[in-house]
Scaffold this active site. Structure first.
Site, PDB file in Angstrom:
ATOM      1  N   ASN A  12      58.918  42.853   8.277  1.00 47.78           N
ATOM      2  CA  ASN A  12      58.880  44.248   8.706  1.00 47.78           C
ATOM      3  C   ASN A  12      60.204  44.871   8.253  1.00 47.78           C
ATOM      4  OD1 ASN A  12      58.856  46.649  10.084  1.00 47.78           O
ATOM      5  ND2 ASN A  12      58.422  45.758  12.098  1.00 47.78           N
ATOM      6  N   ARG A  96      54.573  44.859   6.998  1.00 49.29           N
ATOM      7  CA  ARG A  96      54.249  46.100   7.689  1.00 49.29           C
ATOM      8  C   ARG A  96      54.601  47.257   6.761  1.00 49.29           C
ATOM      9  NH1 ARG A  96      56.720  48.184  13.404  1.00 49.29           N
ATOM     10  NH2 ARG A  96      55.485  50.084  13.540  1.00 49.29           N
ATOM     11  N   HIS A 184      51.790  53.598  14.462  1.00 53.53           N
ATOM     12  CA  HIS A 184      51.758  52.505  15.457  1.00 53.53           C
ATOM     13  C   HIS A 184      50.383  51.833  15.492  1.00 53.53           C
ATOM     14  CE1 HIS A 184      55.265  54.610  17.673  1.00 53.53           C
ATOM     15  NE2 HIS A 184      55.736  53.549  17.033  1.00 53.53           N
ATOM     16  N   LEU A 212      55.363  53.034  24.055  1.00 54.69           N
ATOM     17  CA  LEU A 212      56.641  53.701  24.318  1.00 54.69           C
ATOM     18  C   LEU A 212      57.782  52.748  23.995  1.00 54.69           C
ATOM     19  CD1 LEU A 212      55.687  55.315  27.782  1.00 54.69           C
ATOM     20  CD2 LEU A 212      55.358  56.263  25.484  1.00 54.69           C
ATOM     21  N   GLY A 213      58.330  52.881  22.793  1.00 58.27           N
ATOM     22  CA  GLY A 213      59.496  52.089  22.392  1.00 58.27           C
ATOM     23  C   GLY A 213      60.533  53.050  21.859  1.00 58.27           C
ATOM     24  N   ARG A 244      64.174  60.742  17.943  1.00 55.28           N
ATOM     25  CA  ARG A 244      63.325  61.758  17.286  1.00 55.28           C
ATOM     26  C   ARG A 244      62.838  62.779  18.309  1.00 55.28           C
ATOM     27  NH1 ARG A 244      59.221  57.616  14.616  1.00 55.28           N
ATOM     28  NH2 ARG A 244      60.704  55.974  15.101  1.00 55.28           N
ATOM     29  N   VAL A 287      66.697  53.750  27.260  1.00 51.83           N
ATOM     30  CA  VAL A 287      66.324  54.117  28.632  1.00 51.83           C
ATOM     31  C   VAL A 287      67.193  53.391  29.658  1.00 51.83           C
ATOM     32  CG1 VAL A 287      64.459  53.821  30.331  1.00 51.83           C
ATOM     33  CG2 VAL A 287      63.971  54.826  28.104  1.00 51.83           C
ATOM     34  N   ILE A 332      59.730  50.341  26.411  1.00 52.67           N
ATOM     35  CA  ILE A 332      59.773  51.141  27.635  1.00 52.67           C
ATOM     36  C   ILE A 332      58.503  50.895  28.457  1.00 52.67           C
ATOM     37  CG2 ILE A 332      59.900  53.493  28.552  1.00 52.67           C
ATOM     38  CD1 ILE A 332      61.290  54.306  25.879  1.00 52.67           C
ATOM     39  N   GLU A 334      56.524  48.370  28.596  1.00 53.12           N
ATOM     40  CA  GLU A 334      56.398  47.032  29.184  1.00 53.12           C
ATOM     41  C   GLU A 334      57.421  46.763  30.277  1.00 53.12           C
ATOM     42  OE1 GLU A 334      56.494  44.166  25.920  1.00 53.12           O
ATOM     43  OE2 GLU A 334      55.211  45.513  24.765  1.00 53.12           O
ATOM     44  N   ASN A 335      58.570  47.465  30.215  1.00 52.67           N
ATOM     45  CA  ASN A 335      59.687  47.091  31.096  1.00 52.67           C
ATOM     46  C   ASN A 335      60.164  48.142  32.084  1.00 52.67           C
ATOM     47  OD1 ASN A 335      60.366  44.438  29.841  1.00 52.67           O
ATOM     48  ND2 ASN A 335      60.629  45.730  28.040  1.00 52.67           N
ATOM     49  N   GLU A 382      52.928  43.417  17.036  1.00 55.55           N
ATOM     50  CA  GLU A 382      52.554  43.924  15.712  1.00 55.55           C
ATOM     51  C   GLU A 382      52.618  42.821  14.655  1.00 55.55           C
ATOM     52  OE1 GLU A 382      55.428  46.710  16.856  1.00 55.55           O
ATOM     53  OE2 GLU A 382      54.308  48.426  16.111  1.00 55.55           O
TER      54      GLU A 382
END
Ligand code: ADP
Length: 400
Positions: A12, A96, A184, A212-213, A244, A287, A332, A334-335, A382
């Site tokens: 990637n 990727r 994505h 959400l990353g 972004r 975050v 974000i 996942e955590n 991914e």
């Protein structure tokens, strides 16, 4: 032909990093090793870990010899892999690639013609595509004769209806490729697949996935297929991200160019690198940093982020004509329990209600008892999805 012990390498290649994962071809999607060279062109650092997460390498270069470009970074990775391959053959390499354009709706085996075709799409994703292609070129040079497979972030969205993908411009713009592609896709495809395995009835329904990353988008899926997404012509559209802007009134850009004299480079720098959570807070794109900060700008940035994501959940539920599940994924998603809770607050009208204890525990199903819409937390993968595509493509080409 895949033989016992064969490996699949997944690469990637981003603007300043090359991530890799090595798989035993017969044990996909569990990676044997994962790592990356980050900071290419600045202060490169190579790190790698094994399947259990144990760190096997962590290298910086203080006295010269640092990899200065993608080719050199890949050489570092390949040099390290040589020490752990232990006689394994790399049977194929999956890459990727951000853009497959309007036509490439599935992974492809790369040859000179495909490279040329993908190169021509660079104008659609100038910040990503050239790096992805540099990764393929470097891998092909190091592993001559090993099949290289390109997997596209856009492919999963290629069956959108025209209404979802067009802009309100004269038709010639759509014809020349100015349309909403969505990104994505490898992550969404992985989630669709994993949902089909664990909860087939839900997977057949109307599902909104929030990836959400650092990059962030949402996808509306019906029966495991994407029908709409928040990202558009580029990966700049939709919700705010780490650096972004997400969606912005194009009139703002016209104003900045006409009144402030900003040129394309300045606008690009603002929207891609100095906006989103980082730009709004002036502190960080992460975050975790913002949650730990007492600065009101950090709280304001997070509030706006949650507001915009919540709004897009509603918009995509409307696109689907209802919603059976909301799935959170990526760093974000996942955590960050508090972010999930804030996004879901106010979505009760869609049957969404989160159980605070399950949410705090990052449980796989965080829906409150009795809620009619399920809210799930799923890890995305991914690279594992790419490895699967590589194997499937090899098997298909063997049969052909
Ligand atoms: P990328 O888009 O680069 O693959 P990731 O999906 O790894 O990014 O997401 C990275 C982001 O996830 C971080 O910048 C951070 O904002 C967020 N994140 C990761 N872990 C946590 C955590 N424990 N709590 C809150 N946010 C987290």
């Amino acid at each position: 032909m895949i033989a016992t012990g064969d490996a699949v390498l997944v690469i990637n290649a981003g603007s300043s990093s090359i991530k890799f994962e090595l798989f035993d071809a017969q044990q996909v999607p569990g990676a044997l090793y994962a790592g990356q060279v980050e900071g290419i062109g600045a202060a490169p650092r190579f790190s790698a870990k094994d399947a259990a997460g144990a760190r096997l390498a962590d290298q910086r270069w203080s006295e010269g010899g640092a990899p200065g470009d993608h080719g050199a970074a890949l050489r570092v990775i390949i040099g390290w892999l040589a020490g752990v391959l232990a006689g394994r053959r790399i049977a194929a390499i999956g890459h990727r690639v951000v853009h497959g354009g309007p036509d490439l709706a599935a992974p492809v085996l790369v040859d000179a013609t495909v490279m040329e075709r993908l190169g021509a799409l660079a104008s659609l994703a100038p910040l990503h595509q050239p790096h992805n292609l540099a990764g393929i070129a470097a891998a092909a040079e190091h592993f001559p004769g090993v099949p290289q497979v390109a997997c596209f972030d856009t492919a999963f969205h290629r069956a959108h209806a025209w209404e979802a993908d067009t802009y309100a411009l004269p038709p010639e713009f759509y014809a020349r490729g100015i349309r909403r592609y969505g990104f994505h896709g490898l992550s969404y495809e992985y989630i669709a697949r994993s949902l089909a395995q664990t909860d087939p009835a839900l997977a057949a329904g109307r599902v909104v996935v929030a990836h959400l990353g650092n990059g962030a988008s949402l996808c509306a899926m019906h029966d495991g297929r994407s029908i709409d997404s928040t990202m558009g012509f580029t990966a700049l559209d939709g919700v705010p991200m780490g650096t972004r802007s997400g969606q912005i009134d194009p009139g703002v850009l016209l104003h900045l160019m006409a009144s402030d004299g900003m040129d394309t480079t300045a606008v690009q720098k603002l929207l891609y690198g100095n906006a989103g959570l980082k730009g709004m807070s002036g502190i960080s794109q992460d975050v975790r940093d913002l949650e730990a900060s007492a600065d009101p700008r950090a709280a304001a940035a997070l509030s706006h982020f949650c507001w915009r994501v919540r709004r897009e959940v509603g918009a995509l539920a409307a696109a689907l004509g209802g919603i059976d599940a909301l799935v959170f994924t990526a760093g974000i998603g996942e955590n960050a329990a508090s972010i999930r809770a804030r996004i879901c607050a106010g979505l009760g009208f869609l049957g969404i209600e989160v159980d605070p204890a399950l949410n705090d525990a990052n449980a796989p199903d965080i829906s409150a008892p009795g809620a009619t819409t399920r809210v799930l937390v799923r890890a995305t993968d991914e690279e594992g999805m790419i490895a699967r595509h590589v194997l499937a493509l090899l098997q298909r080409s063997e049969k052909a």
